[in-house]
Design a protein around this motif. Sequence first.
Motif, PDB file in Angstrom:
ATOM      1  N   ASP A  21       0.820  -1.221   0.000  1.00  0.00           N
ATOM      2  CA  ASP A  21       0.000   0.000   0.000  1.00  0.00           C
ATOM      3  C   ASP A  21       0.850   1.266   0.000  1.00  0.00           C
ATOM      4  OD1 ASP A  21      -2.445  -1.341  -0.065  1.00  0.00           O
ATOM      5  OD2 ASP A  21      -2.482  -1.564   2.115  1.00  0.00           O
ATOM      6  N   ILE A  22       2.074   1.181   0.513  1.00  0.00           N
ATOM      7  CA  ILE A  22       2.886   2.393   0.591  1.00  0.00           C
ATOM      8  C   ILE A  22       3.364   2.842  -0.790  1.00  0.00           C
ATOM      9  CG2 ILE A  22       3.616   1.814   2.930  1.00  0.00           C
ATOM     10  CD1 ILE A  22       6.360   1.099   1.807  1.00  0.00           C
ATOM     11  N   LYS A  23       3.176   2.003  -1.810  1.00  0.00           N
ATOM     12  CA  LYS A  23       3.583   2.391  -3.162  1.00  0.00           C
ATOM     13  C   LYS A  23       2.639   3.418  -3.770  1.00  0.00           C
ATOM     14  CE  LYS A  23       5.711  -2.121  -4.020  1.00  0.00           C
ATOM     15  NZ  LYS A  23       5.663  -3.357  -4.863  1.00  0.00           N
ATOM     16  N   CYS A  24       1.458   3.598  -3.127  1.00  0.00           N
ATOM     17  CA  CYS A  24       0.506   4.629  -3.557  1.00  0.00           C
ATOM     18  C   CYS A  24       0.079   4.431  -5.018  1.00  0.00           C
ATOM     19  CB  CYS A  24       1.089   6.028  -3.366  1.00  0.00           C
ATOM     20  SG  CYS A  24       1.467   6.439  -1.652  1.00  0.00           S
ATOM     21  N   THR A  25      -0.345   3.234  -5.349  1.00  0.00           N
ATOM     22  CA  THR A  25      -0.874   2.972  -6.690  1.00  0.00           C
ATOM     23  C   THR A  25      -2.322   3.436  -6.756  1.00  0.00           C
ATOM     24  OG1 THR A  25      -1.715   0.780  -6.142  1.00  0.00           O
ATOM     25  CG2 THR A  25       0.598   0.942  -6.819  1.00  0.00           C
ATOM     26  N   PRO A  26      -2.865   3.647  -7.954  1.00  0.00           N
ATOM     27  CA  PRO A  26      -4.263   4.066  -8.072  1.00  0.00           C
ATOM     28  C   PRO A  26      -5.248   2.924  -7.903  1.00  0.00           C
ATOM     29  CG  PRO A  26      -3.269   3.943 -10.238  1.00  0.00           C
ATOM     30  CD  PRO A  26      -2.153   3.694  -9.254  1.00  0.00           C
ATOM     31  N   GLU A  27      -4.769   1.740  -7.593  1.00  0.00           N
ATOM     32  CA  GLU A  27      -5.625   0.573  -7.463  1.00  0.00           C
ATOM     33  C   GLU A  27      -6.758   0.833  -6.468  1.00  0.00           C
ATOM     34  OE1 GLU A  27      -7.456  -2.743  -7.872  1.00  0.00           O
ATOM     35  OE2 GLU A  27      -5.586  -2.475  -9.027  1.00  0.00           O
ATOM     36  N   ALA A  28      -8.005   0.553  -6.884  1.00  0.00           N
ATOM     37  CA  ALA A  28      -9.165   0.790  -6.034  1.00  0.00           C
ATOM     38  C   ALA A  28      -9.905  -0.482  -5.670  1.00  0.00           C
ATOM     39  CB  ALA A  28     -10.127   1.759  -6.717  1.00  0.00           C
ATOM     40  N   ALA A  29      -9.489  -1.612  -6.210  1.00  0.00           N
ATOM     41  CA  ALA A  29     -10.147  -2.879  -5.894  1.00  0.00           C
ATOM     42  C   ALA A  29      -9.976  -3.193  -4.415  1.00  0.00           C
ATOM     43  CB  ALA A  29      -9.561  -3.995  -6.754  1.00  0.00           C
ATOM     44  N   GLY A  30     -11.059  -3.575  -3.768  1.00  0.00           N
ATOM     45  CA  GLY A  30     -11.039  -3.878  -2.341  1.00  0.00           C
ATOM     46  C   GLY A  30     -11.277  -2.681  -1.445  1.00  0.00           C
ATOM     47  N   TYR A  31     -11.379  -1.495  -2.045  1.00  0.00           N
ATOM     48  CA  TYR A  31     -11.656  -0.279  -1.295  1.00  0.00           C
ATOM     49  C   TYR A  31     -13.127   0.100  -1.446  1.00  0.00           C
ATOM     50  CZ  TYR A  31      -6.598   0.687  -0.996  1.00  0.00           C
ATOM     51  OH  TYR A  31      -5.242   0.630  -0.743  1.00  0.00           O
ATOM     52  N   GLU A  32     -13.624   0.838  -0.487  1.00  0.00           N
ATOM     53  CA  GLU A  32     -14.926   1.496  -0.617  1.00  0.00           C
ATOM     54  C   GLU A  32     -14.698   3.008  -0.588  1.00  0.00           C
ATOM     55  OE1 GLU A  32     -17.608   1.550   2.795  1.00  0.00           O
ATOM     56  OE2 GLU A  32     -16.041   0.567   4.010  1.00  0.00           O
ATOM     57  N   THR A  33     -15.623   3.747  -1.184  1.00  0.00           N
ATOM     58  CA  THR A  33     -15.512   5.202  -1.184  1.00  0.00           C
ATOM     59  C   THR A  33     -16.178   5.750   0.077  1.00  0.00           C
ATOM     60  OG1 THR A  33     -15.545   5.274  -3.585  1.00  0.00           O
ATOM     61  CG2 THR A  33     -16.056   7.314  -2.434  1.00  0.00           C
ATOM     62  N   VAL A  34     -15.457   6.612   0.798  1.00  0.00           N
ATOM     63  CA  VAL A  34     -15.963   7.174   2.051  1.00  0.00           C
ATOM     64  C   VAL A  34     -15.690   8.669   2.071  1.00  0.00           C
ATOM     65  CG1 VAL A  34     -15.585   5.006   3.286  1.00  0.00           C
ATOM     66  CG2 VAL A  34     -13.825   6.795   3.363  1.00  0.00           C
ATOM     67  N   ASP A  35     -16.392   9.364   2.935  1.00  0.00           N
ATOM     68  CA  ASP A  35     -16.159  10.782   3.190  1.00  0.00           C
ATOM     69  C   ASP A  35     -15.714  10.954   4.636  1.00  0.00           C
ATOM     70  OD1 ASP A  35     -17.148  11.368   0.601  1.00  0.00           O
ATOM     71  OD2 ASP A  35     -19.204  11.408   1.347  1.00  0.00           O
ATOM     72  N   LEU A  36     -14.999  12.019   4.884  1.00  0.00           N
ATOM     73  CA  LEU A  36     -14.545  12.349   6.238  1.00  0.00           C
ATOM     74  C   LEU A  36     -15.465  13.401   6.840  1.00  0.00           C
ATOM     75  CD1 LEU A  36     -10.706  12.696   5.534  1.00  0.00           C
ATOM     76  CD2 LEU A  36     -12.018  10.616   5.955  1.00  0.00           C
ATOM     77  N   PRO A  37     -15.734  13.296   8.151  1.00  0.00           N
ATOM     78  CA  PRO A  37     -15.219  12.366   9.154  1.00  0.00           C
ATOM     79  C   PRO A  37     -15.680  10.923   8.892  1.00  0.00           C
ATOM     80  CG  PRO A  37     -16.209  14.289  10.195  1.00  0.00           C
ATOM     81  CD  PRO A  37     -16.613  14.316   8.753  1.00  0.00           C
ATOM     82  N   HIS A  38     -14.818   9.961   9.235  1.00  0.00           N
ATOM     83  CA  HIS A  38     -15.107   8.562   8.955  1.00  0.00           C
ATOM     84  C   HIS A  38     -14.669   7.694  10.127  1.00  0.00           C
ATOM     85  CE1 HIS A  38     -14.062   4.535   7.184  1.00  0.00           C
ATOM     86  NE2 HIS A  38     -15.294   4.699   6.731  1.00  0.00           N
ATOM     87  N   THR A  39     -15.511   6.730  10.473  1.00  0.00           N
ATOM     88  CA  THR A  39     -15.135   5.745  11.476  1.00  0.00           C
ATOM     89  C   THR A  39     -14.663   4.491  10.768  1.00  0.00           C
ATOM     90  OG1 THR A  39     -15.871   4.558  13.458  1.00  0.00           O
ATOM     91  CG2 THR A  39     -17.479   4.779  11.681  1.00  0.00           C
ATOM     92  N   ASN A  40     -13.622   3.871  11.286  1.00  0.00           N
ATOM     93  CA  ASN A  40     -13.055   2.716  10.591  1.00  0.00           C
ATOM     94  C   ASN A  40     -13.933   1.477  10.679  1.00  0.00           C
ATOM     95  OD1 ASN A  40     -12.620   2.062  13.295  1.00  0.00           O
ATOM     96  ND2 ASN A  40     -10.538   1.328  12.962  1.00  0.00           N
ATOM     97  N   LYS A  41     -14.911   1.471  11.613  1.00  0.00           N
ATOM     98  CA  LYS A  41     -15.804   0.324  11.743  1.00  0.00           C
ATOM     99  C   LYS A  41     -17.136   0.792  12.315  1.00  0.00           C
ATOM    100  CE  LYS A  41     -17.145  -4.040  12.015  1.00  0.00           C
ATOM    101  NZ  LYS A  41     -16.498  -5.026  12.913  1.00  0.00           N
ATOM    102  N   MET A  42     -18.216   0.585  11.567  1.00  0.00           N
ATOM    103  CA  MET A  42     -19.548   0.876  12.086  1.00  0.00           C
ATOM    104  C   MET A  42     -19.875  -0.185  13.129  1.00  0.00           C
ATOM    105  SD  MET A  42     -21.934   3.252  11.440  1.00  0.00           S
ATOM    106  CE  MET A  42     -21.872   3.705   9.710  1.00  0.00           C
ATOM    107  N   LEU A  43     -20.197   0.252  14.334  1.00  0.00           N
ATOM    108  CA  LEU A  43     -20.360  -0.663  15.462  1.00  0.00           C
ATOM    109  C   LEU A  43     -21.829  -0.836  15.843  1.00  0.00           C
ATOM    110  CD1 LEU A  43     -17.486   0.813  17.638  1.00  0.00           C
ATOM    111  CD2 LEU A  43     -17.455  -1.430  16.535  1.00  0.00           C
TER     112      LEU A  43
END
Length: 806
Positions: A21-43
């Motif tokens: 991930d530190i290579k900062c590629t544009p790959e988006a597979a496995g990601y979801e689109t979110v807006d900030l503020p954002h919680t890492n897990k809806m509980l």
Amino acid sequence: MQQKIPLNYDWLYKPDFVPEDIKCTPEAAGYETVDLPHTNKMLPLNYFSETEYQFVSCYKKLLEIPEEWQEKSIFLEFEGVMLACDVYCNGILTGRHEGGYTPFTVELTGAVRFGEENILVVRVDSRELGGIPPFGNVVDYLTYGGIYREVWLYAAGPVRLERLWLDCPDPLEEVKTLRCACEITCDHAWEGILELTLFSPENSMAGNWEGKISLKPGTQKIPAALEGLTDISLWDTQHPVLYRAEAKLKEKESGSCVSLSSSRFGFRQARFTPEGFFLNGVKCKLIGLNRHQSWPYVGYAMPERIQRRDAQLLRRELGCNVVRTSHYPQSRHFLDACDELGLLVMEEIPGWQHIGDEDWKQHSLEELKAMITRDYNRPSIILWGVRINESQDDHSFYERTNALARAMDPGRQTGGTRYIQRSELLEDVYTYNDFTHDGGKTVFRPQKETTGLDRAVPLLVTESNGHMYPAKRFDQEARLTEHALRHLRVINESLGREDLAGGISWCAFDYNTHGSFGSGDKICYHGVFDMFRNPKYAAFAYASQKEPEKEPVLEPVTLVSRGEKDGGGTVPFYILTNCDYVRVYKNGKKVSDFYPRKEEFPHLKHPPVMIFHLMEEELLADFSEEDRRGLTTFLEKKVTEGTLTAMQQEDYIFLSGLAARYNREISGLIGMVIKSAGGWGETENNLVLEGWLGDRIVCRREVGESRYAAGIIARADDSVLYADGDTYDATRITVKAVDNMGNLLPFTQECVEIQLDGPARLLGPARFPLTGGVSSFWIRTVGKTGTVRIGVLGVESRTECTVDVK
């Protein structure tokens, strides 16, 4: 000139992080689109594992840098990331930060590319890392995870005003001076003009100064001052007047602006003394609550409107004049609202009982420095909390925290929340969690017993109640009544103690916690509101102390149900009110006028009213005034003692004398007395409660036993949201099950489903029960305008409301 843009929409997120991930590629597979503020897990609301959000996640942002920024320095500003993060830009590590509650800046200048897409990657570690405050031991709250506050991208030239440090050394003088230390960073030596302007609340110029300056490379503070200021209004809790100071760096020749910085400011003096707290030289009793910045499902991740709403609840709805940000610095939006509403603040560093090693302490000092730096100019903040909440004494560490706070801000006092009696006092104010009150007569300890000192010092109670008497909003009436009374007793004691600055009770809102605290379901039910910001009766202990001219309050602390109280009956019950008296009718017939219990709560502006009988006035029409008073005094004593059905010989003698004087059967009089408590076997009792101010009715409630379910209602806190803000907007919708008299049905088993139609989405589940007859949910904007229709489908009923998004 600095140029600053919000960077809160359209991030990519995934709940893991791998070295690639530190290579900062544009790959988006496995990601979801979110807006900030954002919680890492809806509980879930409760009964979840606190480890669910404690993991390392990855945030990615694709962006283009404006071409006109090529000659500028480029920065990312994060307002809050929990708990530690590494920031990469185009595969280059540009910054690291540890600590979840204060802002930090990362420079991107050497890593960005112009004319092509740039990729940011943020590795966010939300585990409880023992080397970073507040961790190292278990804490009584959850910290959640993610980039839970806003992010900004900005560019600045080689000479830039970073911030203003504002002070008024003579706020109580008719002619005032505003001192400003202008913090400026220069990449090279520079000569030019510094201009300082003060703007009134109406945005007219209230003062102006200009002077030539010479700057060296690096960061320095350049002093400026506006002297001879007149007609300046003071900031206080009733009139929170805010001015705006603006500083400009201008070119010497052209006068064009190179850099600008502005800040709001309030002229006020705040001092704690052994005699109490004084605001602008006037003694002011501090009455308030502690606040955690958390919500159901989303944890810490709420936008501006929702953060501000908490301050509005505390100041406007409850009438509190102080809040403690337990146990960490909180959202700038919440503090902005405190500045605007006149809600005083004690702000403290992160921590809970545990003090770590030297590296941990250095982290804590950095958090203190960042907190003061961010919030220095806020008039609402009256005290820096420089101890770890409820920690043991640590002389050398707390010498350092106090020295740092005083060096950075000589004008504000320090405090440090302790729960140990006779703890060492290095701060200016002895701030103490006093949990003495257990329902008995003693509320707080005497000062010398608390401090162990032979001299009087400034003293502020920073917690009380809370875990001493947790109360769920759906608890039995008797427990909720005692919960409210305990808060009233604490307010009464705080107001009555001349050696006490005031009391900040625990706490405003229920909150999620670790399994070793709370009620076993990961919730501490310590609040006067539940987690959804719906009030328990105890909230009205505070609200009823407001002036009735602003808002009359009349809240009966009862369900008027004979089977709800232990032993049966409906009296006694309390009414939390700021009215002069309450007139009660039963089934259409007048009972009596009942007055505030001043003898029980001598220091409250508006003591509660106790209804101790329901005997219709007409039943005593033939009694003399003296005998009516005698009988009602008898009833009040017996009902308060709980001995109405356990009469003694002297009681029978008293009642027999009354019966003989008015030619009544003793059995009939005793029966009438027993029925006055709403005894068994009577028809359904319905009450009308009227709140009177002087000779007029200002509020009215109808309650009673002939209730039946009338359906559900839904109400949004805000009728209009905005789609074009720095980030998404949000509001709360509250759903209640109500009876035919408009009252809450606390024991309903209703479950509801939310159906949205329009440009919004839910922050949480679409199906939930009405816990204690009421629950709430939040909706947020999605970048489009239109009308949102919110349908609420219950088991047997349906309702809806609308919110416009502009």
